[in-house]
Design an enzyme around this catalytic site. Structure first.
Site, PDB file in Angstrom:
ATOM      1  CB  SER A  17     -45.510 -30.738  -7.403  1.00 16.57           C
ATOM      2  OG  SER A  17     -44.776 -30.360  -6.271  1.00 16.57           O
TER       3      SER A  17
ATOM      4  CD  GLU B  28      -4.629  -7.739   2.157  1.00 14.42           C
ATOM      5  OE1 GLU B  28      -3.416  -7.514   2.165  1.00 14.42           O
ATOM      6  OE2 GLU B  28      -5.489  -6.971   2.649  1.00 14.42           O
TER       7      GLU B  28
ATOM      8  CD  GLU C 105      -2.706  -1.384   2.459  1.00 15.56           C
ATOM      9  OE1 GLU C 105      -3.341  -2.445   2.620  1.00 15.56           O
ATOM     10  OE2 GLU C 105      -2.703  -0.452   3.282  1.00 15.56           O
TER      11      GLU C 105
HETATM   12  O1  G3I Z   1      -2.214  -6.491  18.774  1.00 10.70           O
HETATM   13  C1  G3I Z   1      -3.025  -5.503  19.363  1.00 10.70           C
HETATM   14  C2  G3I Z   1      -3.459  -6.014  20.727  1.00 10.70           C
HETATM   15  O2  G3I Z   1      -2.277  -6.051  21.548  1.00 10.70           O
HETATM   16  C3  G3I Z   1      -4.465  -5.032  21.337  1.00 10.70           C
HETATM   17  O3  G3I Z   1      -4.937  -5.584  22.556  1.00 10.70           O
HETATM   18  C4  G3I Z   1      -5.690  -4.946  20.348  1.00 10.70           C
HETATM   19  C5  G3I Z   1      -6.675  -3.940  20.916  1.00 10.70           C
HETATM   20  O4  G3I Z   1      -7.117  -3.078  19.957  1.00 10.70           O
HETATM   21  O5  G3I Z   1      -5.237  -4.444  19.077  1.00 10.70           O
HETATM   22  C6  G3I Z   1      -4.317  -5.388  18.518  1.00 10.70           C
HETATM   23  O6  G3I Z   1      -3.948  -4.834  17.339  1.00 10.70           O
HETATM   24  C7  G3I Z   1      -4.961  -4.958  16.316  1.00 10.70           C
HETATM   25  C8  G3I Z   1      -4.326  -5.806  15.201  1.00 10.70           C
HETATM   26  O7  G3I Z   1      -5.235  -5.834  14.083  1.00 10.70           O
HETATM   27  C9  G3I Z   1      -4.084  -7.221  15.645  1.00 10.70           C
HETATM   28  O8  G3I Z   1      -5.265  -7.846  15.912  1.00 10.70           O
HETATM   29  C10 G3I Z   1      -5.220  -3.554  15.788  1.00 10.70           C
HETATM   30  O9  G3I Z   1      -5.947  -2.839  16.810  1.00 10.70           O
HETATM   31  C11 G3I Z   1      -6.104  -3.636  14.556  1.00 10.70           C
HETATM   32  O10 G3I Z   1      -6.232  -2.363  13.937  1.00 10.70           O
HETATM   33  C12 G3I Z   1      -5.406  -4.540  13.528  1.00 10.70           C
HETATM   34  O11 G3I Z   1      -6.282  -4.618  12.462  1.00 10.70           O
HETATM   35  C13 G3I Z   1      -5.664  -5.244  11.319  1.00 10.70           C
HETATM   36  C14 G3I Z   1      -5.447  -4.184  10.234  1.00 10.70           C
HETATM   37  O12 G3I Z   1      -4.954  -4.839   9.047  1.00 10.70           O
HETATM   38  C15 G3I Z   1      -4.471  -3.163  10.657  1.00 10.70           C
HETATM   39  O13 G3I Z   1      -4.376  -2.256   9.660  1.00 10.70           O
HETATM   40  C16 G3I Z   1      -6.671  -6.274  10.800  1.00 10.70           C
HETATM   41  O14 G3I Z   1      -6.820  -7.300  11.778  1.00 10.70           O
HETATM   42  C17 G3I Z   1      -6.170  -6.867   9.489  1.00 10.70           C
HETATM   43  O15 G3I Z   1      -7.147  -7.697   8.925  1.00 10.70           O
HETATM   44  C18 G3I Z   1      -5.898  -5.726   8.512  1.00 10.70           C
HETATM   45  O16 G3I Z   1      -5.375  -6.299   7.332  1.00 10.70           O
HETATM   46  C19 G3I Z   1      -5.000  -5.365   6.310  1.00 10.70           C
HETATM   47  C20 G3I Z   1      -3.873  -6.018   5.547  1.00 10.70           C
HETATM   48  O17 G3I Z   1      -2.839  -6.284   6.408  1.00 10.70           O
HETATM   49  C21 G3I Z   1      -3.451  -5.099   4.440  1.00 10.70           C
HETATM   50  N1  G3I Z   1      -4.553  -4.715   3.582  1.00 10.70           N
HETATM   51  C22 G3I Z   1      -5.718  -4.193   4.251  1.00 10.70           C
HETATM   52  C23 G3I Z   1      -6.150  -5.132   5.348  1.00 10.70           C
HETATM   53  C24 G3I Z   1      -7.384  -4.576   6.003  1.00 10.70           C
HETATM   54  O18 G3I Z   1      -7.096  -3.359   6.596  1.00 10.70           O
END
Ligand code: G3I
Length: 733
Positions: free
Chosen positions: A636, A282, A163
């Site tokens: 039927s 994705e 990105e």
């Molecule tokens: O790890 C922390 C955890 O310690 C904390 O307790 C929790 C509380 O909010 O947050 C956790 O981090 C979260 C992380 O996912 C791990 O679960 C973040 O808040 C959350 O924002 C993050 O979201 C991820 C997101 O990328 C971040 O941008 C999504 O799960 C994930 O599906 C999403 O994936 C991205 C791809 O990598 C790239 N393309 C877009 C796609 C969707 O945004």
């Protein structure tokens, strides 16, 4: 005996299973091969996983069956795996890698360099001061080498940079107060520190660490015109400069309305010019109009999903995978972003994936899996003509000589238009809005020959197609279309023969407490005076076939969509039968609630038919009386009624017919003398073996039984027209 009749009823129900699915009987759409097996000749199928997905046995079973590629949804991202300088968080990252190693599943490494969830400590020194890009590059290089060397044994492709390009919709930006064309690059800390050189560096570091892995530039909204060109230009520039970019990752965070195939193909064909590897990295389809990988999105409401939304999602998945299969020369992997709606980053209320929040497969999984490769290349012959069932002057719907149906509906402000008619198990044909705001679409394949009910669903509302006449089916007046049939002459109206007529008879029914209606077919010669055996002129009397419709239909169904009168006229004109009267009454079928099949007795209709209708018919028409001049047959549910009534009241009818309405067994009747002729028929897409075995066993038990398997049809009217045509030739003989 009661058990066998019940079994017969269920068998009939099973032939209208699609409806049953609607009526809450769970269908296991994951039965059958896994997606990875169905696509083994096309591309690998992957899934993004979290901690629970690789530890819960039910979820790991799904992963092992369906997928041959896994991506760590978050665990391998710089901010998660390398949160501080010298601090590595390999826990979950290793677990996912080991799960794949133990199960022989290859991985996509996501991701090595990204503006979000990044190891932001790389930009600052111990005092928090921004570091020079050279320091940043050393840290990035050490990070990439560490992660790549730890996992390259199980990884076949890396999302090296994720990105880095700007989104559409912001053509200009203010720099030093001046409006300037917006930079094609996302204004990330990486870019602000290094310009686009960080992209080249990241790929060089990745190639150093993994000389054979496929190195991917990954981004979302790649189908957006501006973004497509920005990605194209950047990757081409990098590759021309020798940067080892092997492929492009199109994330695929789409929705049920977007993108259309043409727009998706435009991006794939554009990227094909510079790379020969594209991954759909994705994929998910949210049930609203939003798209992209941004974290700003609507999470939807916790409310049951309207069925038409499911159909739109199934159709969109089907269309996207058709494009992916078409471009399997470059598309080497398609990965779903999360295992189920429960895991989805979009939240469960967006319902974006083929597995629901309970890890139950949705019909979209079956539709993605059970594709017809031959149909991928099938293009309908462009000899479409207006359908004979159209209202005067209506050009659409149209049918072609192969049986494809084409629809055109004006609904300029609608978001979706679905025609309930389409390939089996597909929930209908989803139309697309053309440039003039008119919705058009053609069935994905030829429809079965004959008559089909259908309706339109426009943004969830059910309407009839203003182009056709209406026909009573599914407890409402529906639209109807007629698909050409090879043998359609037997129900074609012929101008050169005498024609009978159909009279509507209204009669009071004490048992139902209301007026009931029957349509009565009278042969062309009805009422004419003929010289009787005694030489006197007299009116001929005729035997009577009581012919019943199915669930959701009424007394107009056999005369109109069944073309019963025309079939009789043609049979009489061709001397294939002696004339007889056909009575087509309402069978009290439509208050029946699916799921209560065990309790269905047809006793109400038995009372109306035998105690009220037959007396009216035999009083009002020139009928021959007595059991051997009466036949009862039904399609039927009308067949279910026929079986229940003829077995309970064998003294009333001498000829019995079940049309996709179950079968008789000799020990249910017990005495061949009770019935002169039994007819059983169905479509070859229903239960032909059941019919053939039943007719054989009846014949073996001394019954005059005859069967018909209608070629190329299912639980539909051409099956029953053919059955009537065949059965009529053996009645009252
Ligand atoms: O790890 C922390 C955890 O310690 C904390 O307790 C929790 C509380 O909010 O947050 C956790 O981090 C979260 C992380 O996912 C791990 O679960 C973040 O808040 C959350 O924002 C993050 O979201 C991820 C997101 O990328 C971040 O941008 C999504 O799960 C994930 O599906 C999403 O994936 C991205 C791809 O990598 C790239 N393309 C877009 C796609 C969707 O945004």
């Amino acid at each position: 005996m009661k058990k066998r009749i019940f079994t017969g009823l269920v068998l009939v129900c099973l032939s209208i299973l699609p409806t049953m699915a609607q009526w809450g009987r769970p269908v296991d759409y994951s039965a059958g091969p896994g997606l990875k097996d169905a696509y083994k000749n096309y591309f690998t199928i992957g899934v993004a996983v979290n901690k629970t997905n690789i530890s819960d046995p039910a979820q790991t079973a799904i992963i092992k069956k369906q997928f041959n590629s896994v991506t760590a949804e978050n665990a391998w991202k710089p901010g998660e795996i390398h949160p501080k300088e010298g601090v590595w968080n390999f826990g979950l990252a290793d677990s996912i890698a080991n799960f794949c190693r133990e199960n022989g599943i290859k991985m996509r490494g996501h991701c090595l360099c990204w503006h979000s969830q990044f190891a932001d400590w790389m930009f600052t020194d111990k005092k928090g001061k921004p570091v020079k890009k050279e320091v940043f590059y050393e840290r990035l290089r050490e990070h990439i080498h560490t992660v790549v060397n730890r996992y390259k044994d199980v990884v076949y492709a890396w999302d090296v940079v994720n990105e880095a390009m700007a989104d559409d919709g912001r053509p200009f930006e203010f720099v030093d107060g001046k409006m300037v064309p917006a930079s094609p690059y996302r204004q990330s800390r990486h870019f602000k520190l290094c310009g686009d050189e960080f992209i080249a560096k990241a790929f060089e570091f990745a190639r150093e660490a993994d000389p054979t892995g496929v190195l991917i530039y990954n981004d979302y909204s790649c189908v957006d015109n501006g973004k497509r060109e920005r990605i194209y230009t950047m990757v081409k520039k990098m590759k021309d400069a020798g940067v080892p970019i092997d492929g492009i990752g199109m994330q695929g965070h789409y929705n049920i309305y977007f993108p259309e195939e043409e727009q998706l193909e435009k991006a794939i064909n554009r990227f094909k010019e510079i790379v020969n590897i594209i991954h759909i990295t994705e994929l998910d389809l949210r049930t609203n109009t939003e798209s992209g990988g941004q974290l700003r999105f609507s999470r939807g409401e916790a409310k049951p999903q309207a069925p038409y939304i499911g159909t739109l999602q199934e159709d969109q998945y089907a269309r996207l995978f058709k494009v992916f299969r078409k471009h399997a020369d470059v598309i080497k992997n398609v990965t779903f972003w999360n295992l189920s709606d429960k895991d989805s980053w979009l939240g469960v209320n967006n319902h974006p994936l083929p597995f629901d929040e309970n890890f139950k497969a949705k019909r979209s999984l079956q539709i993605i899996r059970d594709f017809d490769a031959a149909a991928d290349k099938r293009v309908p012959k462009e000899d479409f003509v207006p359908n004979p069932m159209n209202q005067p002057g209506q050009e659409y719907p149209q049918v072609n000589s192969e049986g494809f149906a084409r629809f055109r509906v004006e609904a300029p402000d609608a978001k979706s238009v679905i025609v309930s008619l389409g390939l089996g198990g597909r929930g209908g044909t989803v139309l697309r809005k053309d440039k003039d705001g008119v919705w058009v679409g053609t069935t994905e394949g030829p429809m079965d020959p004959g008559f089909h009910y259908y309706h339109l669903t426009i943004d969830g509302g059910v309407f009839n197609d203003p182009g056709t006449h209406n026909y009573f089916g599914s407890c409402r007046w529906e639209s109807g279309i007629e698909i050409p049939a090879p043998d359609q002459d037997f129900y074609a109206w012929r101008k050169d023969i005498p024609h009978g007529n159909i009279q509507q008879v209204n009669f009071w029914s004490e048992s139902t407490g209301k007026m009931q209606t029957a349509n009565v077919y009278l042969p062309p010669c009805y009422g004419k005076l003929v010289k009787g055996k005694n030489g006197k002129l007299e009116q001929t009397r005729y035997p009577v076939l009581y012919l019943q419709h199915g669930w959701g239909e009424n007394e107009t169904s056999w005369p109109v969509q069944g073309k019963a009168g025309i079939i009789m006229d043609n049979l009489i004109a061709d001397g294939k039968i002696k004339p007889f009267i056909v009575v087509m009454a309402y069978g009290l079928t439509n208050d029946f609630k699916f799921g209560t099949i065990g309790k269905f007795t047809a006793e109400e209709f038995e009372k109306l038919l035998i105690d009220e209708l037959i007396p009216v018919v035999e009083k009002q028409f020139l009928t021959k009386e007595g059991k051997w001049n009466r036949a009862l047959a039904g399609l039927s549910m009308g067949g279910m009624e026929t079986k229940l009534i003829t077995l309970r009241r064998p003294e009333v009818f001498g000829y019995w017919g079940l049309l996709s309405g179950g079968q008789y067994a000799p020990d249910e009747i017990k005495d061949p003398k009770i019935v002169k002729y039994i007819f059983e028929g169905c479509g070859d897409k229903e239960n032909p073996d059941g019919i053939n075995k039943s007719v054989e066993s009846l014949k073996a038990a001394g019954y005059n039984a005859e069967g018909l398997i209608s070629e190329g049809t299912a639980h539909e009217f051409l099956t029953w027209r053919r059955c009537l045509y065949q059965m009529a030739q053996s009645l009252f003989k």
